[in-house]
Design a protein around this motif. Structure first.
Motif, PDB file in Angstrom:
ATOM      1  N   GLY A   1       0.780  -1.229   0.000  1.00 47.19           N
ATOM      2  CA  GLY A   1       0.000   0.000   0.000  1.00 47.19           C
ATOM      3  C   GLY A   1       0.812   1.279   0.000  1.00 47.19           C
ATOM      4  N   VAL A   2       2.136   1.180   0.028  1.00 44.86           N
ATOM      5  CA  VAL A   2       2.989   2.368   0.065  1.00 44.86           C
ATOM      6  C   VAL A   2       3.070   2.991  -1.327  1.00 44.86           C
ATOM      7  N   PRO A   3       2.855   4.296  -1.453  1.00 42.47           N
ATOM      8  CA  PRO A   3       3.009   4.948  -2.757  1.00 42.47           C
ATOM      9  C   PRO A   3       4.410   4.720  -3.321  1.00 42.47           C
ATOM     10  N   GLY A   4       4.467   4.384  -4.597  1.00 42.49           N
ATOM     11  CA  GLY A   4       5.745   4.100  -5.239  1.00 42.49           C
ATOM     12  C   GLY A   4       6.086   2.628  -5.292  1.00 42.49           C
ATOM     13  N   VAL A   5       5.348   1.782  -4.581  1.00 42.71           N
ATOM     14  CA  VAL A   5       5.543   0.336  -4.670  1.00 42.71           C
ATOM     15  C   VAL A   5       4.698  -0.186  -5.819  1.00 42.71           C
ATOM     16  N   VAL A   6       5.353  -0.733  -6.832  1.00 41.51           N
ATOM     17  CA  VAL A   6       4.643  -1.288  -7.979  1.00 41.51           C
ATOM     18  C   VAL A   6       4.153  -2.692  -7.672  1.00 41.51           C
ATOM     19  N   ALA A   7       4.983  -3.475  -6.986  1.00 42.66           N
ATOM     20  CA  ALA A   7       4.627  -4.848  -6.649  1.00 42.66           C
ATOM     21  C   ALA A   7       5.564  -5.358  -5.578  1.00 42.66           C
ATOM     22  N   LEU A   8       5.106  -6.357  -4.845  1.00 39.81           N
ATOM     23  CA  LEU A   8       6.012  -7.136  -4.010  1.00 39.81           C
ATOM     24  C   LEU A   8       6.698  -8.151  -4.925  1.00 39.81           C
ATOM     25  N   THR A   9       7.950  -8.504  -4.618  1.00 42.39           N
ATOM     26  CA  THR A   9       8.688  -9.454  -5.442  1.00 42.39           C
ATOM     27  C   THR A   9       9.217 -10.599  -4.590  1.00 42.39           C
ATOM     28  N   ARG A  10       9.771 -11.603  -5.258  1.00 42.25           N
ATOM     29  CA  ARG A  10      10.214 -12.816  -4.547  1.00 42.25           C
ATOM     30  C   ARG A  10      11.488 -13.371  -5.161  1.00 42.25           C
ATOM     31  N   GLU A  11      12.483 -12.520  -5.280  1.00 41.78           N
ATOM     32  CA  GLU A  11      13.746 -12.937  -5.875  1.00 41.78           C
ATOM     33  C   GLU A  11      14.582 -13.800  -4.933  1.00 41.78           C
ATOM     34  N   LEU A  12      14.562 -13.499  -3.643  1.00 40.31           N
ATOM     35  CA  LEU A  12      15.363 -14.256  -2.670  1.00 40.31           C
ATOM     36  C   LEU A  12      14.528 -15.254  -1.881  1.00 40.31           C
ATOM     37  N   GLY A  13      13.338 -15.501  -2.330  1.00 41.72           N
ATOM     38  CA  GLY A  13      12.451 -16.402  -1.610  1.00 41.72           C
ATOM     39  C   GLY A  13      11.045 -15.834  -1.607  1.00 41.72           C
ATOM     40  N   SER A  14      10.504 -15.614  -0.417  1.00 44.29           N
ATOM     41  CA  SER A  14       9.176 -15.016  -0.310  1.00 44.29           C
ATOM     42  C   SER A  14       9.295 -13.495  -0.277  1.00 44.29           C
ATOM     43  N   ALA A  15       8.167 -12.830  -0.549  1.00 48.84           N
ATOM     44  CA  ALA A  15       8.169 -11.363  -0.552  1.00 48.84           C
ATOM     45  C   ALA A  15       8.475 -10.808   0.831  1.00 48.84           C
ATOM     46  N   VAL A  16       8.023 -11.493   1.856  1.00 53.01           N
ATOM     47  CA  VAL A  16       8.303 -11.097   3.240  1.00 53.01           C
ATOM     48  C   VAL A  16       9.049 -12.243   3.912  1.00 53.01           C
ATOM     49  N   HIS A  17      10.300 -11.997   4.250  1.00 56.18           N
ATOM     50  CA  HIS A  17      11.121 -12.993   4.948  1.00 56.18           C
ATOM     51  C   HIS A  17      11.119 -12.658   6.434  1.00 56.18           C
ATOM     52  N   THR A  18      10.766 -13.629   7.245  1.00 57.78           N
ATOM     53  CA  THR A  18      10.715 -13.426   8.698  1.00 57.78           C
ATOM     54  C   THR A  18      11.945 -14.036   9.341  1.00 57.78           C
ATOM     55  N   GLY A  19      12.822 -13.185   9.863  1.00 62.76           N
ATOM     56  CA  GLY A  19      14.003 -13.649  10.563  1.00 62.76           C
ATOM     57  C   GLY A  19      13.736 -13.767  12.051  1.00 62.76           C
ATOM     58  N   ALA A  20      14.748 -14.149  12.803  1.00 63.94           N
ATOM     59  CA  ALA A  20      14.588 -14.323  14.241  1.00 63.94           C
ATOM     60  C   ALA A  20      14.219 -13.016  14.931  1.00 63.94           C
ATOM     61  N   ASP A  21      14.770 -11.901  14.432  1.00 70.66           N
ATOM     62  CA  ASP A  21      14.541 -10.625  15.102  1.00 70.66           C
ATOM     63  C   ASP A  21      14.273  -9.484  14.134  1.00 70.66           C
ATOM     64  N   HIS A  22      13.899  -9.809  12.891  1.00 72.90           N
ATOM     65  CA  HIS A  22      13.634  -8.761  11.922  1.00 72.90           C
ATOM     66  C   HIS A  22      12.801  -9.311  10.771  1.00 72.90           C
ATOM     67  N   LEU A  23      12.326  -8.411   9.926  1.00 73.08           N
ATOM     68  CA  LEU A  23      11.651  -8.784   8.686  1.00 73.08           C
ATOM     69  C   LEU A  23      12.435  -8.215   7.505  1.00 73.08           C
ATOM     70  N   ARG A  24      12.355  -8.899   6.367  1.00 70.77           N
ATOM     71  CA  ARG A  24      12.900  -8.350   5.123  1.00 70.77           C
ATOM     72  C   ARG A  24      11.801  -8.379   4.072  1.00 70.77           C
ATOM     73  N   VAL A  25      11.608  -7.253   3.419  1.00 75.27           N
ATOM     74  CA  VAL A  25      10.545  -7.120   2.428  1.00 75.27           C
ATOM     75  C   VAL A  25      11.162  -6.803   1.072  1.00 75.27           C
ATOM     76  N   GLU A  26      10.724  -7.510   0.043  1.00 75.56           N
ATOM     77  CA  GLU A  26      11.183  -7.258  -1.327  1.00 75.56           C
ATOM     78  C   GLU A  26      10.112  -6.491  -2.088  1.00 75.56           C
ATOM     79  N   VAL A  27      10.535  -5.461  -2.816  1.00 73.77           N
ATOM     80  CA  VAL A  27       9.586  -4.674  -3.595  1.00 73.77           C
ATOM     81  C   VAL A  27      10.194  -4.263  -4.932  1.00 73.77           C
TER      82      VAL A  27
END
Length: 254
Positions: free
Chosen positions: A188-214
């Motif tokens: 929903g953020v302006p300027g985000v065209v799509a979520l992507t999944r180059e390194l796996g899933s679009a949202v990677h859940t780590g032990a103490d953080h998240l990583r989002v691909e866009v």
């Protein structure tokens, strides 16, 4: 002990490796606390577009870490300059800096290396200065990269009648479906065209953080979009964890 893999598993692994290598280096956007990176392939597409003007045809282009002991230079004739960090590259005060994506470059000044063919009817130093200025401007204003060095090399002269500009193909987007609070917030953020999944899933859940691909829109500065994604995702997820953002593509809009 030996293990066996089906042809399908081997093909899937090979495709995944090729996909990851196709991204190139993962380059830091902004400063150490911005928590944002961009794929070299995506950054290069923007730089090539900015350099697609008369007088020169850009060839090989690479972006990596700058030499900490070397001044910025231009071997094609544009003299060394000290490049200031792009506007807004200060650390974001909102969130703790998250871990970098796997094999990403550490935050710090970058070096652009490019080869180009030049028109013979223009002075080479003038062509180099114009090209260097275009690359630096696009890196800062359109992406948010901190560039400390630009190394340009003339590899050929364009013959009379040869085209002195080339079309730049648009980045391919491996889109992913938004699923969950973090993905919905990022999408929903302006300027985000799509979520992507180059390194796996679009949202990677780590032990103490998240990583989002866009994938971001070409008419939005990539760093600004990444910062907004970090803020939106951290606010939407319980516990407000640190959020890293990886921009895998920059999509031109007509």
């Amino acid at each position: 002990m030996t293990t066996s893999h089906s042809p399908q598993q081997a093909d899937g692994w090979t495709a995944a490796v090729r996909q990851r290598l196709g991204l190139g280096r993962l380059l830091p956007l902004g400063g150490p606390a911005d928590g944002a990176w961009i794929a070299e392939r995506a950054a290069a597409s923007v730089l090539r577009s900015a350099a697609a003007g008369p007088g020169a045809v850009l060839g090989r282009l690479r972006i990596g870490a700058a030499d900490p002991d070397g001044p910025g230079r231009d071997t094609a004739g544009a003299g060394p300059e000290t490049d200031a960090p792009p506007p807004g590259s200060h650390a974001s005060p909102s969130h703790e800096a998250p871990p970098a994506p796997p094999s990403a470059l550490a935050s710090g000044p970058l070096r652009i290396e490019a080869e180009f063919s030049a028109s013979a009817d223009r002075p080479l130093p003038d062509t180099a200065r114009t090209l260097r200025a275009a690359l630096l401007s696009a890196a800062s204003a359109r992406l948010g990269l901190v560039v400390g060095e630009v190394d340009l090399r003339v590899t050929a002269l364009l013959e009379d009648g040869a085209p002195d500009r080339v079309s730049v193909p648009a980045d391919e987007v491996r889109a992913a479906t938004a699923d969950g609070a973090a993905a919905d917030a990022a999408a929903g953020v302006p300027g985000v065209v799509a979520l992507t999944r180059e390194l796996g899933s679009a949202v990677h859940t780590g032990a103490d953080h998240l990583r989002v691909e866009v994938a971001t829109a070409g008419d939005h500065r990539a760093l600004d979009v990444a910062r907004a994604v970090r803020t939106a995702v951290a606010a939407a997820v319980e516990g407000h964890p640190p959020v890293a953002v990886l921009v895998t593509a920059v999509v031109a809009r007509d």
